[in-house]
Design an enzyme around this catalytic site. Sequence first.
Site, PDB file in Angstrom:
ATOM      1  N   HIS A  59       0.687  -1.116   0.179  1.00 40.99           N
ATOM      2  CA  HIS A  59      -0.018  -0.151  -0.017  1.00 40.99           C
ATOM      3  C   HIS A  59       1.053   1.363  -0.027  1.00 40.99           C
ATOM      4  CE1 HIS A  59      -3.742   2.213   1.829  1.00 40.99           C
ATOM      5  NE2 HIS A  59      -3.304   2.690   0.940  1.00 40.99           N
ATOM      6  N   LEU A  60       0.660   1.946  -1.203  1.00 39.71           N
ATOM      7  CA  LEU A  60       1.895   3.080  -1.183  1.00 39.71           C
ATOM      8  C   LEU A  60       2.120   3.698  -0.018  1.00 39.71           C
ATOM      9  CD1 LEU A  60       3.848   4.633  -3.102  1.00 39.71           C
ATOM     10  CD2 LEU A  60       1.570   6.096  -3.815  1.00 39.71           C
ATOM     11  N   HIS A  61       3.401   3.930   0.311  1.00 38.22           N
ATOM     12  CA  HIS A  61       3.674   4.591   1.361  1.00 38.22           C
ATOM     13  C   HIS A  61       5.168   4.870   1.458  1.00 38.22           C
ATOM     14  CE1 HIS A  61       4.998   0.792   2.715  1.00 38.22           C
ATOM     15  NE2 HIS A  61       5.764   1.237   3.369  1.00 38.22           N
ATOM     16  N   PHE A  62       5.688   6.133   2.062  1.00 36.23           N
ATOM     17  CA  PHE A  62       6.832   6.618   2.234  1.00 36.23           C
ATOM     18  C   PHE A  62       7.262   6.334   3.813  1.00 36.23           C
ATOM     19  CE2 PHE A  62       5.888   8.598  -1.692  1.00 36.23           C
ATOM     20  CZ  PHE A  62       6.838   8.627  -2.422  1.00 36.23           C
TER      21      PHE A  62
END
Length: 441
Positions: free
Chosen positions: A241-244
């Site tokens: 799940h897109l994350h930085f």
Amino acid sequence: MMLRIKRVPTVVSNYQKEEAEEGDRPAGGCGRNCLRNCCLPGAKLPLYAFKRVNKISCDKGLVDCEDKEAPVAFLDSLLLGEWEDRMQRGLFRYDVTACETKVIPGEHGFIAQLNEGRHLKKRPTEFQVDKVLQPFDENKFNFTKVGQEEVLFQFEPSNDNEVQFLPSAPIDVENSPSVVAINVSPIEYGHVLLIPRILECLPQRIDRESFLLALYMAAEAGNPYFRLGYNSLGAFATINHLHFQAYYLAVPFPIEKATSGKITTTNSGVKISKILNYPVRGLVFECGNTLEDLSNVVSDSCICLQDNNIPYNVLISDSGRRIFLFPQCYAEKQALGEVSPELVDTQVNPAVWEISGHMVLKRKKDYEEASEGNAWRLLAEVSLSEERLEEVKDLIFEAIACHIYDDKGVTPTLLEESDVTPQSLEDVDALTGSHPAMVPA
């Protein structure tokens, strides 16, 4: 040299004071107070709206002609203040501030941390490690399942291009907000996640808009000791799940001190260099006429790697002015049985923080025996060979050709050895601020 966290008083925001008086919002819907449709109606979270300052000065960072004082100090009062509030409320799986940390003697200054609890309490990887691009799976863990109490604030561009802070703002479900949340299995003080457009449920893959958001967050923090990192699938991302990720550590990372050799400068002023004298080979991008120029060159490079199924890690450094890109192959080598049992036994998964020189060790034995040679040997296994990096660099330069080539069609393939520059952190006057600093014991 041993390091310890120097505890100092935290600046408490008005939002925290109100929360302490009013108590937590009661859970509704499924009872977990999550970020899904069952619990979102009527939910509110703090909102920090940043100004889209775009022009870059290589020496001073983003240039804001008006330079008005923000309504709340983004790093000290908001991000770190709210993070400490969640720590006091017991939302983390362990106390990361109790973990031993030291700088390993040697030329490069690798940092070692003993974190025996993280691999036991961290969520397991739930996807294939040989595919960089995989579809989002709502049945697997994702960030819409976390409790709203884990979210520190919404992080969005300002509509009127002025910095604004709202202690309580509705969640705009139709225009999926980007949020900053705690990492419940932290590596360091202030360890948070930036989750772009959280309700869109984007898989872990870079796009231009999301990468620019990460640079704005680094710029808003305005402190080179607060860095952001990104791990692709296959390069030790554990959640699709897109994350930085981001955290605060007041010592220079070894990668930030490594020398580099200039390869070329793009039409928009972005300097691209090759990292030298470091165990992991990679590229560094810096400056540019605008933050968006820098972001587009790097994000297009990342997209190229994704599309070619090449795992990679990214470190966003110097308040968003300098970005390190590391294609890597450790998971592939591990799957093929090409990593020595000695290194496998350490259980260290070399993701962006380890590659940057912050070695998170899981066994007391490895921590006590930590040396520059041991750190170098592990990281060398992560790196592509010189020949393979050249192939990958050519792929990247073909993908970003529109940023580089002039009317003469010159292809930048040779390293300009005469232009070798050491990387260094700028002096920071704010180290006596309201957050803990890592200091010699």
